[in-house]
Design a protein around this motif. Sequence first.
Motif, PDB file in Angstrom:
ATOM      1  N   THR A 159       7.768 -78.527 -25.623  1.00  0.00           N
ATOM      2  CA  THR A 159       7.462 -79.124 -24.329  1.00  0.00           C
ATOM      3  C   THR A 159       8.749 -79.372 -23.556  1.00  0.00           C
ATOM      4  O   THR A 159       8.822 -79.092 -22.357  1.00  0.00           O
ATOM      5  CB  THR A 159       6.677 -80.441 -24.514  1.00  0.00           C
ATOM      6  OG1 THR A 159       5.464 -80.137 -25.197  1.00  0.00           O
ATOM      7  CG2 THR A 159       6.374 -81.093 -23.189  1.00  0.00           C
ATOM      8  N   ARG A 160       9.781 -79.888 -24.221  1.00  0.00           N
ATOM      9  CA  ARG A 160      11.082 -80.096 -23.562  1.00  0.00           C
ATOM     10  C   ARG A 160      11.671 -78.773 -23.080  1.00  0.00           C
ATOM     11  O   ARG A 160      12.222 -78.693 -21.993  1.00  0.00           O
ATOM     12  CB  ARG A 160      12.065 -80.774 -24.520  1.00  0.00           C
ATOM     13  CG  ARG A 160      11.809 -82.224 -24.731  1.00  0.00           C
ATOM     14  CD  ARG A 160      12.927 -82.836 -25.579  1.00  0.00           C
ATOM     15  NE  ARG A 160      12.593 -84.187 -25.909  1.00  0.00           N
ATOM     16  CZ  ARG A 160      12.516 -84.659 -27.151  1.00  0.00           C
ATOM     17  NH1 ARG A 160      12.785 -83.879 -28.177  1.00  0.00           N
ATOM     18  NH2 ARG A 160      12.198 -85.911 -27.368  1.00  0.00           N
ATOM     19  N   ALA A 161      11.554 -77.737 -23.916  1.00  0.00           N
ATOM     20  CA  ALA A 161      12.076 -76.425 -23.531  1.00  0.00           C
ATOM     21  C   ALA A 161      11.320 -75.872 -22.332  1.00  0.00           C
ATOM     22  O   ALA A 161      11.918 -75.258 -21.440  1.00  0.00           O
ATOM     23  CB  ALA A 161      11.988 -75.460 -24.714  1.00  0.00           C
ATOM     24  N   CYS A 162      10.013 -76.101 -22.291  1.00  0.00           N
ATOM     25  CA  CYS A 162       9.194 -75.670 -21.164  1.00  0.00           C
ATOM     26  C   CYS A 162       9.648 -76.373 -19.883  1.00  0.00           C
ATOM     27  O   CYS A 162       9.824 -75.751 -18.837  1.00  0.00           O
ATOM     28  CB  CYS A 162       7.734 -75.969 -21.476  1.00  0.00           C
ATOM     29  SG  CYS A 162       6.594 -75.616 -20.152  1.00  0.00           S
ATOM     30  N   ARG A 163       9.840 -77.672 -19.962  1.00  0.00           N
ATOM     31  CA  ARG A 163      10.296 -78.443 -18.801  1.00  0.00           C
ATOM     32  C   ARG A 163      11.688 -77.996 -18.374  1.00  0.00           C
ATOM     33  O   ARG A 163      11.981 -77.910 -17.181  1.00  0.00           O
ATOM     34  CB  ARG A 163      10.291 -79.928 -19.122  1.00  0.00           C
ATOM     35  CG  ARG A 163       8.899 -80.487 -19.250  1.00  0.00           C
ATOM     36  CD  ARG A 163       8.922 -81.933 -19.647  1.00  0.00           C
ATOM     37  NE  ARG A 163       7.559 -82.430 -19.811  1.00  0.00           N
ATOM     38  CZ  ARG A 163       7.234 -83.420 -20.613  1.00  0.00           C
ATOM     39  NH1 ARG A 163       8.157 -84.049 -21.320  1.00  0.00           N
ATOM     40  NH2 ARG A 163       5.981 -83.808 -20.700  1.00  0.00           N
ATOM     41  N   LEU A 164      12.539 -77.723 -19.346  1.00  0.00           N
ATOM     42  CA  LEU A 164      13.890 -77.259 -19.047  1.00  0.00           C
ATOM     43  C   LEU A 164      13.844 -75.903 -18.345  1.00  0.00           C
ATOM     44  O   LEU A 164      14.564 -75.672 -17.375  1.00  0.00           O
ATOM     45  CB  LEU A 164      14.712 -77.176 -20.333  1.00  0.00           C
ATOM     46  CG  LEU A 164      16.154 -76.714 -20.196  1.00  0.00           C
ATOM     47  CD1 LEU A 164      16.951 -77.673 -19.326  1.00  0.00           C
ATOM     48  CD2 LEU A 164      16.795 -76.598 -21.577  1.00  0.00           C
ATOM     49  N   ALA A 165      12.981 -75.013 -18.810  1.00  0.00           N
ATOM     50  CA  ALA A 165      12.849 -73.692 -18.183  1.00  0.00           C
ATOM     51  C   ALA A 165      12.385 -73.823 -16.737  1.00  0.00           C
ATOM     52  O   ALA A 165      12.902 -73.144 -15.843  1.00  0.00           O
ATOM     53  CB  ALA A 165      11.873 -72.831 -18.975  1.00  0.00           C
ATOM     54  N   MET A 166      11.414 -74.709 -16.495  1.00  0.00           N
ATOM     55  CA  MET A 166      10.952 -74.900 -15.119  1.00  0.00           C
ATOM     56  C   MET A 166      12.034 -75.547 -14.257  1.00  0.00           C
ATOM     57  O   MET A 166      12.183 -75.208 -13.083  1.00  0.00           O
ATOM     58  CB  MET A 166       9.662 -75.719 -15.091  1.00  0.00           C
ATOM     59  CG  MET A 166       8.472 -74.923 -15.570  1.00  0.00           C
ATOM     60  SD  MET A 166       6.887 -75.673 -15.212  1.00  0.00           S
ATOM     61  CE  MET A 166       6.920 -77.130 -16.223  1.00  0.00           C
ATOM     62  N   GLY A 167      12.811 -76.447 -14.833  1.00  0.00           N
ATOM     63  CA  GLY A 167      13.917 -77.048 -14.092  1.00  0.00           C
ATOM     64  C   GLY A 167      14.963 -76.008 -13.720  1.00  0.00           C
ATOM     65  O   GLY A 167      15.489 -76.002 -12.595  1.00  0.00           O
ATOM     66  N   MET A 168      15.256 -75.109 -14.644  1.00  0.00           N
ATOM     67  CA  MET A 168      16.215 -74.035 -14.342  1.00  0.00           C
ATOM     68  C   MET A 168      15.650 -73.086 -13.294  1.00  0.00           C
ATOM     69  O   MET A 168      16.372 -72.605 -12.424  1.00  0.00           O
ATOM     70  CB  MET A 168      16.582 -73.282 -15.617  1.00  0.00           C
ATOM     71  CG  MET A 168      17.450 -74.077 -16.538  1.00  0.00           C
ATOM     72  SD  MET A 168      18.084 -73.164 -17.966  1.00  0.00           S
ATOM     73  CE  MET A 168      16.594 -72.748 -18.840  1.00  0.00           C
TER      74      MET A 168
END
Length: 177
Positions: A159-168
């Motif tokens: 979930t954190r990686a998903c949020r990080l990907a969307m932030g990038m």
Amino acid sequence: MSLPASLSAWLLVLLCAVSGGYCLRRVRRSEREARGGAAGEAVMGFGMAVMAVPSGIGPWGPGILLAVFGAAVLHALWLLRSGVHHAHHLVGSLAMAYMSYTALTAAGGHGHGGGPPLVTGALLLYFAGYVLLGGARLVTAGGGQPVAGGPPVVRAELTRACRLAMGMGMLAMLLSL
């Protein structure tokens, strides 16, 4: 070696669509309280994927995207009633509506696009900080041990990686304004 602009745009579309799909899956598996946040992230992921599609492809235009992200802003405002921890959804929705609006004004011949530099700069700073903080949290996450009373850390890390990907992705789209 750099990627052609269209290839990097399609990679961003893929990244955002996969993130949106994962968030949609979280909506189905989440408890009632967590569904609103996951749904907002799913809308944001799919919306970012649509917005990242190279111009001239697809039936949507900046006006339709502005309406969709305007509705996402309203949804984010609704989520705020349950706590300030949903403020990021509001900032993300506002950023997408802002980018849609700048594309609409540029397409309508009302300017060169890009929006006011102060607003763009503030959003760039916010998402750069979000990406750096999210990356630091992902790196320092535990070694796959279950959290007491919660989902396994592996799901939390995804979930954190998903949020990080969307932030990038958001950062990349803002940089292209």
